[in-house]
Scaffold this motif. Structure first.
Motif, PDB file in Angstrom:
ATOM      1  N   ASN A  13      23.420  21.579  13.113  1.00  0.00           N
ATOM      2  CA  ASN A  13      23.350  20.042  13.416  1.00  0.00           C
ATOM      3  C   ASN A  13      23.194  19.139  12.146  1.00  0.00           C
ATOM      4  OD1 ASN A  13      24.283  20.118  16.176  1.00  0.00           O
ATOM      5  ND2 ASN A  13      22.556  21.198  16.496  1.00  0.00           N
ATOM      6  N   GLN A  14      22.752  19.844  11.127  1.00  0.00           N
ATOM      7  CA  GLN A  14      22.301  18.958  10.035  1.00  0.00           C
ATOM      8  C   GLN A  14      23.540  18.091   9.283  1.00  0.00           C
ATOM      9  OE1 GLN A  14      19.283  21.185   8.215  1.00  0.00           O
ATOM     10  NE2 GLN A  14      20.490  21.681   6.489  1.00  0.00           N
ATOM     11  N   VAL A  15      23.397  17.049   8.548  1.00  0.00           N
ATOM     12  CA  VAL A  15      24.113  16.563   7.847  1.00  0.00           C
ATOM     13  C   VAL A  15      23.786  16.401   6.411  1.00  0.00           C
ATOM     14  CG1 VAL A  15      25.328  14.342   7.420  1.00  0.00           C
ATOM     15  CG2 VAL A  15      24.913  14.828   9.880  1.00  0.00           C
ATOM     16  N   ASP A  16      24.515  16.808   5.524  1.00  0.00           N
ATOM     17  CA  ASP A  16      24.502  16.777   4.093  1.00  0.00           C
ATOM     18  C   ASP A  16      25.487  16.048   3.203  1.00  0.00           C
ATOM     19  OD1 ASP A  16      22.267  18.155   2.355  1.00  0.00           O
ATOM     20  OD2 ASP A  16      22.963  20.133   3.107  1.00  0.00           O
ATOM     21  N   PHE A  17      24.894  15.471   2.367  1.00  0.00           N
ATOM     22  CA  PHE A  17      25.811  14.576   1.574  1.00  0.00           C
ATOM     23  C   PHE A  17      25.219  14.019   0.459  1.00  0.00           C
ATOM     24  CE2 PHE A  17      24.697  10.516   3.068  1.00  0.00           C
ATOM     25  CZ  PHE A  17      24.116  10.769   4.404  1.00  0.00           C
ATOM     26  N   LEU A 137      14.238  12.248  13.881  1.00  0.00           N
ATOM     27  CA  LEU A 137      15.263  12.710  12.901  1.00  0.00           C
ATOM     28  C   LEU A 137      14.585  12.550  11.476  1.00  0.00           C
ATOM     29  CD1 LEU A 137      18.279  12.862  12.194  1.00  0.00           C
ATOM     30  CD2 LEU A 137      18.221  10.496  11.570  1.00  0.00           C
ATOM     31  N   ALA A 138      14.718  13.804  10.746  1.00  0.00           N
ATOM     32  CA  ALA A 138      14.138  14.053   9.494  1.00  0.00           C
ATOM     33  C   ALA A 138      15.230  13.635   8.191  1.00  0.00           C
ATOM     34  CB  ALA A 138      13.657  15.194   9.368  1.00  0.00           C
ATOM     35  N   THR A 147      21.406   8.244 -10.776  1.00  0.00           N
ATOM     36  CA  THR A 147      21.907   7.598  -9.735  1.00  0.00           C
ATOM     37  C   THR A 147      22.481   8.449  -8.589  1.00  0.00           C
ATOM     38  OG1 THR A 147      24.104   7.529 -10.839  1.00  0.00           O
ATOM     39  CG2 THR A 147      22.809   5.591 -11.267  1.00  0.00           C
ATOM     40  N   LYS A 148      22.381   9.648  -8.663  1.00  0.00           N
ATOM     41  CA  LYS A 148      22.699  10.467  -7.584  1.00  0.00           C
ATOM     42  C   LYS A 148      21.844  10.908  -6.670  1.00  0.00           C
ATOM     43  CE  LYS A 148      26.591  12.831  -9.448  1.00  0.00           C
ATOM     44  NZ  LYS A 148      27.236  14.202  -9.849  1.00  0.00           N
ATOM     45  N   ARG A 149      21.710  10.866  -5.470  1.00  0.00           N
ATOM     46  CA  ARG A 149      20.805  11.552  -4.543  1.00  0.00           C
ATOM     47  C   ARG A 149      21.342  12.417  -3.490  1.00  0.00           C
ATOM     48  NH1 ARG A 149      18.644   9.109  -7.913  1.00  0.00           N
ATOM     49  NH2 ARG A 149      17.006   7.342  -7.886  1.00  0.00           N
ATOM     50  N   GLN A 150      20.775  13.648  -3.312  1.00  0.00           N
ATOM     51  CA  GLN A 150      21.104  14.222  -1.991  1.00  0.00           C
ATOM     52  C   GLN A 150      20.497  13.778  -0.956  1.00  0.00           C
ATOM     53  OE1 GLN A 150      20.987  18.575  -2.200  1.00  0.00           O
ATOM     54  NE2 GLN A 150      20.967  18.923  -0.175  1.00  0.00           N
ATOM     55  N   ILE A 151      21.267  13.596   0.278  1.00  0.00           N
ATOM     56  CA  ILE A 151      20.579  13.192   1.564  1.00  0.00           C
ATOM     57  C   ILE A 151      20.808  14.011   2.389  1.00  0.00           C
ATOM     58  CG2 ILE A 151      20.450  11.209   3.133  1.00  0.00           C
ATOM     59  CD1 ILE A 151      21.437   9.328   0.993  1.00  0.00           C
ATOM     60  N   ARG A 152      19.805  14.542   3.136  1.00  0.00           N
ATOM     61  CA  ARG A 152      20.072  15.666   4.180  1.00  0.00           C
ATOM     62  C   ARG A 152      19.240  15.201   5.395  1.00  0.00           C
ATOM     63  NH1 ARG A 152      18.762  21.608   2.930  1.00  0.00           N
ATOM     64  NH2 ARG A 152      20.671  21.441   2.386  1.00  0.00           N
ATOM     65  N   MET A 153      20.121  15.084   6.698  1.00  0.00           N
ATOM     66  CA  MET A 153      19.433  14.611   7.869  1.00  0.00           C
ATOM     67  C   MET A 153      19.320  15.764   8.810  1.00  0.00           C
ATOM     68  SD  MET A 153      21.283  11.133   8.367  1.00  0.00           S
ATOM     69  CE  MET A 153      21.460   9.795   7.264  1.00  0.00           C
ATOM     70  N   GLU A 162      22.357  14.061  19.065  1.00  0.00           N
ATOM     71  CA  GLU A 162      23.523  13.142  19.569  1.00  0.00           C
ATOM     72  C   GLU A 162      23.619  11.914  18.522  1.00  0.00           C
ATOM     73  OE1 GLU A 162      22.599  14.040  24.303  1.00  0.00           O
ATOM     74  OE2 GLU A 162      22.136  12.300  23.464  1.00  0.00           O
ATOM     75  N   LEU A 163      22.495  11.343  18.272  1.00  0.00           N
ATOM     76  CA  LEU A 163      22.546  10.440  17.286  1.00  0.00           C
ATOM     77  C   LEU A 163      23.347  10.762  15.854  1.00  0.00           C
ATOM     78  CD1 LEU A 163      21.658   7.732  15.948  1.00  0.00           C
ATOM     79  CD2 LEU A 163      19.627   8.903  15.291  1.00  0.00           C
ATOM     80  N   LEU A 164      23.032  12.067  15.403  1.00  0.00           N
ATOM     81  CA  LEU A 164      23.766  12.618  14.107  1.00  0.00           C
ATOM     82  C   LEU A 164      25.369  12.521  14.445  1.00  0.00           C
ATOM     83  CD1 LEU A 164      21.681  14.818  11.951  1.00  0.00           C
ATOM     84  CD2 LEU A 164      22.145  12.308  11.720  1.00  0.00           C
TER      85      LEU A 164
END
Ligand SMILES: Nc1ncnc2c1ncn2[C@@H]1O[C@H](COP(=O)(O)OP(=O)(O)OP(=O)(O)O)[C@@H](O)[C@H]1O
Ligand SMILES: [Mg+2]
Length: 173
Positions: A13-17, A137-138, A147-153, A162-164
């Motif tokens: 379920n996690q989101v990674d970008f 939500l973590a 200027t680049k960041r990895q964001i993992r939710m 559901e939110l994700l």
């Protein structure tokens, strides 16, 4: 449920970008902010200057707030107000980096911030770990370059899955 099974569900379920700019990180926050509901709790994890406050700025914008979003490092909790479209709900922006001792944590009354009518975002939430609810939500941020960041939710609990899902729909489709 076993820990193993739980982590498999989380991974699915996690989101990674990757964010390529401060503006992009803010936009991510904005998309998320638009979907928040009273009682929501978001934890922001990652080192100094990685973009936690930048993301919170977007969340406040997503909730229609024009308030100035700054690091609450000295006061520990900043409060902003969402627009009437979001019932003018309070947005609590917490930063626990400077929390000196557990006793001080108790005086903040954090549980009221995340179980009330507002939304709560916490930078450096580690000191509050023993008192945190089981669902939140973590959001993990990591430096990749200047200027680049990895964001993992990662969602903990049904509400945040559901939110994700809603976030993925509005952001990636
Ligand atoms: N892709 C990016 N996303 C977010 N911020 C970025 C990005 N690229 C560069 N930056 C810069 O990184 C800095 C992030 O600062 P911010 O205050 O949001 O960090 P923070 O994680 O809240 O730090 P602290 O732990 O000190 O509170 C800003 O100066 C911003 O311009
Ligand atoms: Mg910050």
């Amino acid at each position: 449920m076993s820990d193993h099974r739980l982590s498999a569900i989380q991974a699915a379920n996690q989101v990674d970008f990757i964010s390529h700019s401060p503006a992009q990180t803010e936009r991510v926050g904005l998309r998320l902010g638009e979907l928040l509901l009273p009682g929501d709790l978001l934890l922001l994890l990652g080192t100094f200057g990685v973009g936690k406050t930048q993301l919170v700025r977007g969340v406040a914008r997503g909730l229609g707030s024009d308030d100035l979003v700054t690091s609450p490092s000295f006061v520990l909790v900043n409060q902003y107000r969402a627009s009437p479209r979001f019932a003018s709900l309070p947005i609590y922006h917490v930063d626990l980096y400077r929390i000196a001792e557990t006793a001080e944590l108790a005086t903040l009354g954090l549980d009221e911030l995340w179980s009330g009518e507002g939304v709560c975002l916490i930078e450096w939430p580690e000191p509050a770990a023993p008192t945190l609810p089981e669902t939140y939500l973590a959001i993990f941020l990591q430096h990749l370059s200047e200027t680049k960041r990895q964001i993992r939710m990662a969602p903990f609990g049904k509400r945040y899955v559901e939110l994700l899902n809603a976030f993925k729909e509005t952001t990636f489709s």
